[in-house]
Design a protein around this motif. Sequence first.
Motif, PDB file in Angstrom:
ATOM      1  N   LEU A   3       0.971  -0.872  -0.067  1.00  0.00           N
ATOM      2  CA  LEU A   3       0.180   0.139  -0.262  1.00  0.00           C
ATOM      3  C   LEU A   3       1.133   1.183  -0.051  1.00  0.00           C
ATOM      4  O   LEU A   3       1.776   1.575   0.815  1.00  0.00           O
ATOM      5  N   LYS A  43       3.148  -3.737  17.925  1.00  0.00           N
ATOM      6  CA  LYS A  43       2.424  -4.460  18.534  1.00  0.00           C
ATOM      7  C   LYS A  43       2.855  -5.534  18.153  1.00  0.00           C
ATOM      8  O   LYS A  43       2.973  -5.645  17.245  1.00  0.00           O
ATOM      9  N   LEU A  45       1.947  -9.495  17.711  1.00  0.00           N
ATOM     10  CA  LEU A  45       0.501 -10.234  17.757  1.00  0.00           C
ATOM     11  C   LEU A  45       1.085 -11.673  17.358  1.00  0.00           C
ATOM     12  O   LEU A  45       1.215 -11.519  16.146  1.00  0.00           O
ATOM     13  N   PHE A  57      -0.896 -17.014  12.996  1.00  0.00           N
ATOM     14  CA  PHE A  57      -0.109 -16.347  12.577  1.00  0.00           C
ATOM     15  C   PHE A  57       0.786 -15.506  13.283  1.00  0.00           C
ATOM     16  O   PHE A  57      -0.271 -14.682  14.335  1.00  0.00           O
ATOM     17  N   LEU A  59       2.854 -11.113  14.106  1.00  0.00           N
ATOM     18  CA  LEU A  59       2.639 -10.071  13.323  1.00  0.00           C
ATOM     19  C   LEU A  59       3.671  -8.970  13.771  1.00  0.00           C
ATOM     20  O   LEU A  59       3.506  -9.075  14.777  1.00  0.00           O
ATOM     21  N   TYR A  77       5.194 -11.013   9.661  1.00  0.00           N
ATOM     22  CA  TYR A  77       4.115 -11.908   9.346  1.00  0.00           C
ATOM     23  C   TYR A  77       5.260 -13.224   9.248  1.00  0.00           C
ATOM     24  O   TYR A  77       5.794 -13.612   9.020  1.00  0.00           O
TER      25      TYR A  77
ATOM     26  N   ASN B  35      -3.937  -4.275   4.914  1.00  0.00           N
ATOM     27  CA  ASN B  35      -3.214  -2.486   5.154  1.00  0.00           C
ATOM     28  C   ASN B  35      -4.939  -2.111   5.561  1.00  0.00           C
ATOM     29  O   ASN B  35      -6.064  -1.656   5.132  1.00  0.00           O
ATOM     30  N   ILE B  36      -4.508  -0.459   6.735  1.00  0.00           N
ATOM     31  CA  ILE B  36      -5.394   0.189   6.709  1.00  0.00           C
ATOM     32  C   ILE B  36      -5.881   1.550   5.684  1.00  0.00           C
ATOM     33  O   ILE B  36      -4.418   1.386   5.630  1.00  0.00           O
ATOM     34  N   ASP B  48      -5.925  -1.413  18.790  1.00  0.00           N
ATOM     35  CA  ASP B  48      -4.431  -1.846  17.721  1.00  0.00           C
ATOM     36  C   ASP B  48      -5.044  -1.646  17.140  1.00  0.00           C
ATOM     37  O   ASP B  48      -5.723  -3.034  16.307  1.00  0.00           O
ATOM     38  N   ILE B  50      -3.851  -1.997  13.719  1.00  0.00           N
ATOM     39  CA  ILE B  50      -3.194  -2.782  12.873  1.00  0.00           C
ATOM     40  C   ILE B  50      -3.347  -3.916  13.071  1.00  0.00           C
ATOM     41  O   ILE B  50      -3.452  -5.119  12.410  1.00  0.00           O
ATOM     42  N   SER B  51      -3.310  -4.304  14.495  1.00  0.00           N
ATOM     43  CA  SER B  51      -3.531  -5.980  14.675  1.00  0.00           C
ATOM     44  C   SER B  51      -5.213  -6.600  14.616  1.00  0.00           C
ATOM     45  O   SER B  51      -5.438  -7.135  13.662  1.00  0.00           O
ATOM     46  N   ALA B  54      -5.207  -6.962  10.561  1.00  0.00           N
ATOM     47  CA  ALA B  54      -5.229  -8.265  10.361  1.00  0.00           C
ATOM     48  C   ALA B  54      -5.543  -9.377  10.155  1.00  0.00           C
ATOM     49  O   ALA B  54      -5.670 -10.011  10.016  1.00  0.00           O
TER      50      ALA B  54
END
Lengths: 204, 128
Positions: A3, A43, A45, A57, A59, A77, B35-36, B48, B50-51, B54
């Motif tokens: 992106l 963070k 994950l 997975f 991340l 990932y 993706n955001i 969060d 991003i998490s 995903a």
Amino acid sequence: MALIDLGKKEVHCKIVYYGAGRCGKTTNLLYIYNAMSDNDRGKMLTIDTKGDRTLFFDLLPLNLGKISGFDIRIQLYTVPGQVMYEATRKLVLKGVDGLVFVADPLKVRQERNIESLDDLRRNVADHGLDLKEMPLVLQYNKRDLCDTPVPTLTVAELEHDLNQEYKVPGFEAIATKGPGVFETLKEISKRTVNYVANKHLFSK
Amino acid sequence: MILTAETVDAVKSIVNDKLISENVQTVLVIDGAGNILAHCGQDTDGLDAISLAALTAANFGATSQIAKLIGENDFSLLYHKGEKANIHFARLGGEMILVSIFGDDVSLGLVRVRVDEIAEDINKIFEQ
Ligand SMILES: Nc1nc2c(ncn2[C@@H]2O[C@H](COP(=O)(O)OP(=O)(O)OP(=O)(O)O)[C@@H](O)[C@H]2O)c(=O)[nH]1
Ligand SMILES: [Mg+2]
């Protein structure tokens, strides 16, 4: 699929660590997470982990600084390496921009490495991509085991098994302690950002 | 995918107008890779994003496999109700997903109707 946000001047890329079960993918991310400062990492994950086996997975989002005025954001990932999680591996590969294939040096895992790389090639093909055209690096992990009595493969043997076709850089590593981890990350990030920039920014 | 500031602003203005104005707390538009593309509304403390993005992308992928197992092509929306917060996921065209987070002061029916209304407009903006 990367992106590129022209408004915020950010490039986001997805890099996936692939490889057979227990080869050390999650360990790579944990080492990177622990070594980076809070400003450069998001963070981590880790989902659905049973013992230390990845079931879905991991991340880890990273900021890798600026290139040509763009902030480079990378999402690392890992896939679950165990054979039965085929469908999950394919999901995680969706939109992948770069790949690290982590190889296990244990002699008993020789076939599993080869099968896993084959599985990777098939899975990216199912997403319409050709592994040969993609940013890829190999990591020969667990080199510390080579100094122990357990039967292991030499780098030459691993190269022969895994890198004849792709001829990409391979890095020796000990993911638990750190050697090779950032060398691998640097090379794949560089290749991925170049690939994404050529594909999306400079192609017109 | 290349996003321009104009695209993001156009999407945000639709979302603000139809969802955020009705007290929906946070809306994310994400793509299939997680993706955001746009983040609207409150920057909910400790969210969060991003998490969340995903996991949403992976969850949608998994759900569409489940759909195939029972002979459906795909499920176009998912909804989870919590004690204070609720989350609604809707597939826009292609690979994009619209995620709405809202409290008990907002009715699910309203969110559904509004998301339906704006889905096509948002798609069109991204297609340009
Ligand atoms: N000796 C040694 N052990 C390692 C090294 N890297 C990882 N390990 C160990 O190998 C085991 C498996 O590592 P993980 O990182 O969980 O493996 P994985 O590839 O994520 O495995 P899956 O999630 O099942 O696919 C752990 O016990 C690690 O501590 C290394 O460089 N040397
Ligand atoms: Mg793992």
